[in-house]
Scaffold this motif. Structure first.
Motif: not given
Length: 66
Positions: A42-64
């Motif tokens: 889980f900590m590895h995933l958090q670091k990957a998300a902060m580094a932009g290696i993993v994108r998070q759907q919840s943080r992407e702009a919602n076109p609607s």
């Protein structure tokens, strides 16, 4: 039963964390006993998300909402 490590591995392989996977992680972290390996993953995933290696759907702009 799926483990935290399984969810993390899928996100790292695809480079994408869906809202469903985030919810699953939240539930697993709150309601299951987990070991050092799961916490480390889980900590590895958090670091990957902060580094932009993993994108998070919840943080992407919602076109609607634009």
């Amino acid at each position: 039963m799926i483990s935290i490590r399984d969810v993390v591995q899928q996100a790292l392989e695809t480079g994408y964390l869906t809202i469903e996977a985030e919810d699953q992680l939240r539930q697993l972290l709150q309601k299951t006993k987990y070991g050092w390996e799961d916490l480390s993953a889980f900590m590895h995933l958090q670091k990957a998300a902060m580094a932009g290696i993993v994108r998070q759907q919840s943080r992407e702009a919602n076109p609607s909402n634009a």
